[in-house]
Design an enzyme around this catalytic site. Structure first.
Site, PDB file in Angstrom:
ATOM      1  N   GLY A 244       8.564   0.176  -7.127  1.00 31.73           N
ATOM      2  CA  GLY A 244       8.326   1.607  -7.106  1.00 31.73           C
ATOM      3  C   GLY A 244       9.344   2.391  -7.903  1.00 31.73           C
ATOM      4  O   GLY A 244       9.008   3.390  -8.552  1.00 31.73           O
ATOM      5  N   GLU A 261       3.905   4.322  -2.364  1.00 36.55           N
ATOM      6  CA  GLU A 261       3.935   3.833  -0.986  1.00 36.55           C
ATOM      7  C   GLU A 261       4.631   2.485  -1.036  1.00 36.55           C
ATOM      8  O   GLU A 261       4.046   1.478  -1.433  1.00 36.55           O
ATOM      9  CB  GLU A 261       2.508   3.724  -0.436  1.00 36.55           C
TER      10      GLU A 261
END
Length: 508
Positions: A244, A261
C-alpha cells in the site's frame, strides 16, 4: 471440482485479459493457479502484456464516455441483474472460492453472499447519488453541489477475499458511472475469470458498452502499470501495508486518488464484565477463520487479569477441539494457508515469538500425513506475550493468536491502540460505561470498533476500512460511494445583475 469448473467455463489454458466483450490472447507470463487444498493445478492463465494492458485502458476510456451518460438508475438495473446472476451461481462459485483460496466452504458461500449484498446496496444507491443546496450571499443566485464519475477505477485485490472486495468496489463504481479495470491476485485468478464471465453475460444482454468491465491478470508489474497510469484517476488497492505504501507513493506522485485497505493487527479487549461464552466464540472464530488470513482476523486478546486464567483455560480447550482439514468438508473449522510462502512466514513468526520471550499456550507447527500432503495446513497456536514485542507489532497472515493481561480499561485501550495498524477492534463487556468509553474519541483508534462481537467480518451497510498503516480508505457502505466520484460546486445567477462575492465592487 472439475465438473464445477466446466460449468463455469474454465477448461485448460485460459486468457486472463478481457475488455468485457473480447478476450485478448494474453501475451504476458503464464500463471498456474494451484489449490492449497490438495496441490492440484486448477487452470493456467495467460497474463497481460504491456500491449494488452494499454489496449484495455484505451477501450475503457472510450467506454466511459458513453457509460457516464447512462442514467444512474439504469446503471443500477444492470447491477441488479448481476446480483441475480450471482445468486444463480452462488453454490458453484462459493465452492471454487473455497477450493482456490483455501477458506472454509461456509466462508466461500459467505463471500459470494457479500457480492450479492453489495449488488443490492448499489441498486438502492443508484437512486441516491445526492448533493446539497446552499444559500448564496448574493441576491438572485443559487448554489448547489453535484457528484460526477471520475473515469477509470483500477481495482487491485488480494487473495484472501478473491471476489468480494472486487465487488465492493466495482458495483459502487459502476452505479456511480465509472468503468473498472480489475487486477486480481495472481494467487487466485480463476475466481476472477469466472466473475468476469458472469458479468459479461449480463452486460451483453443489456448492450453495455465494451470496456466498462475489464480484467487484467498479471503479477506485481501489472499492478505497477495501473498505479502509475495517469489515465486511471482512482486506484483501490487491498493488500499488505508494504504494498500500500508503494501504491500510495506512485499514485500520489501523479496526484491521483487512492483507496487503500491494508494491514490489520486487530485486538479484542475482554473485560471482567464480559459474557465469556460470547467472548470465546468471537475470539476463536476471529483468530482461526480463514486460517487467520483475514485483514480483520483477531491477532491479540487483551484480557482483564480477574478473568484471565478462567478464559485462557476455556480458550485452550476450544483450540483442542478445532478440526483442521479440507475446507470443502463442512465438518472442518480450519483450512490451509494459501501457499508455502505463507507457511514459511508462519514458522518464522513462531521462531521470533520464542526468541523474544513469548510463551506458547498452544503449540503451532505444520501438519503432516494423509490429507495434509500440500504442506499448507498448520496448527492454530496461542502465545502469551507482551504487547511491545516486535513480532506482536507486526501483522502475520496466519492463525497465531497473542494473549496478554490488563488491569484497567485505560491500560487495555492503550494496548489496543499501541500498534502501527488501525483496522478493526472490539470489546467484550456488559458494562455500558466501558462500552461507551471504548467507542469515544479517547477509545479505540481503529476504523472499526465493535461491542460484544469480534473483529472479523463486516456488514455491507457500513463503510469498511481503517486508520494509520491500514491506509485510511473506505469501501462498501455508508457514503463510501463519494470516493468514486468528483464533487462539483455550482452557482447559478438568475438575476439581471452580476454582483461579486464578498461585496467587491468592479465598475466599468
Amino acid at each position: 471440482m472439475e465438473e464445477i469448473l466446466k460449468s463455469l467455463g474454465i477448461t485448460g489454458k485460459q486468457s486472463g485479459v478481457s475488455t468485457g466483450k473480447h478476450w485478448l490472447p494474453g501475451g504476458g507470463a503464464e500463471i498456474t493457479s494451484v489449490s492449497p487444498v490438495d496441490g492440484k493445478a486448477i487452470a493456467t492463465i495467460r497474463g497481460a502484456s504491456r500491449e494488452d494492458y494499454d489496449a484495455v485502458v484505451v477501450t475503457a476510456h472510450e467506454a466511459f464516455k458513453t457509460w457516464r451518460q447512462w442514467p444512474a438508475p439504469r446503471r443500477g438495473e444492470i447491477v441488479r441483474q448481476i446480483g441475480e446472476a450471482l445468486r444463480k451461481h452462488k453454490h458453484d462459485l462459493g465452492r471454487l472460492v473455497s477450493y482456490e483460496m483455501g477458506k472454509s466452504l461456509q466462508e466461500g458461500f459467505g463471500e459470494v453472499q457479500e457480492m450479492i449484498d453489495i449488488c443490492d446496496f448499489a441498486v438502492g444507491l443508484s437512486r441516491q447519488l445526492h448533493g446539497l443546496t446552499m444559500h448564496s450571499e448574493r441576491p438572485g443566485h443559487r448554489m448547489y453541489e453535484q457528484w460526477h464519475p471520475l473515469g477509470i477505477t483500477g481495482i487491485i485485490s488480494a487473495f484472501n477475499f478473491p471476489v468480494a472486495v472486487w465487488s465492493w468496489n466495482s458495483m459502487l463504481a459502476w452505479v456511480c458511472g465509472n468503468v473498472c479495470i480489475w487486477k486480481p491476485s495472481e494467487k487466485t485468478p480463476v475466481t476472477a475469470l469466472v466473475c468476469q464471465r458472469i458479468v459479461e453475460t449480463v452486460f451483453a444482454a443489456n448492450e453495455v458498452p465494451e470496456g466498462v468491465c475489464n480484467l487484467v491478470v498479471g503479477g506485481r508489474e501489472t499492478g505497477e502499470w495501473l498505479a502509475a497510469d495517469p489515465r486511471v484517476p482512482l486506484i483501490s488497492a487491498t493488500g499488505s501495508t508494504r504494498m500500500g505504501k508503494e501504491v500510495a507513493a506512485t499514485v500520489g506522485a501523479r496526484l491521483g486518488k487512492s483507496i487503500l485497505e491494508l494491514g490489520g493487527n486487530n485486538a479484542i479487549i475482554i473485560s471482567e464484565h464480559a459474557d465469556l461464552d460470547m467472548a470465546l466464540i468471537g475470539a476463536v472464530f476471529g483468530a482461526v477463520g480463514t486460517a487467520g488470513q483475514r485483514c480483520t482476523s483477531t491477532r491479540r486478546l487483551i484480557i482483564h487479569e480477574k478473568v484471565y486464567d478462567a478464559f485462557i483455560a476455556r480458550l485452550v480447550k476450544a483450540y483442542s477441539q478445532l478440526r483442521i482439514g479440507n475446507p470443502l468438508d463442512e465438518n472442518n473449522h480450519v483450512g490451509p494457508l494459501i501457499d508455502k510462502d505463507a507457511v514459511n512466514a508462519y514458522l518464522k513468526s513462531i521462531a521470533q515469538i520464542s526468541a523474544q520471550g513469548g510463551k506458547f499456550l498452544v503449540e503451532g507447527g505444520v501438519l503432516e500425513g494423509p490429507g495434509y500432503e500440500t504442506g499448507c495446513y498448520v496448527r492454530p497456536c496461542i502465545a502469551e506475550v507482551q504487547n511491545h514485542f516486535a513480532i506482536v507489532q507486526h501483522e502475520t497472515f496466519a492463525p497465531i493468536l497473542y494473549v496478554m493481561k490488563y488491569q484497567t480499561l485505560k491500560e487495555g485501550i492503550a494496548f489496543q491502540n499501541d500498534v502501527p495498524q488501525g483496522l478493526s477492534s472490539a470489546i467484550m463487556t456488559l458494562n455500558l460505561r466501558e462500552a461507551e468509553e471504548f467507542l469515544s474519541a479517547a477509545g479505540s483508534d481503529c476504523g472499526i470498533a465493535n461491542v460484544n462481537i469480534g473483529t472479523s467480518g463486516a456488514e455491507i451497510g457500513g463503510a469498511f476500512g481503517g486508520e494509520k498503516e491500514t491506509g485510511g480508505g473506505r469501501e462498501s457502505g455508508s457514503d463510501a460511494w463519494k470516493a468514486y466520484m468528483r464533487r462539483q460546486t455550482n452557482t447559478i445567477n438568475y438575476s439581471t445583475k452580476l454582483p461579486l462575492a464578498q461585496g467587491i465592487k468592479f465598475d466599468l
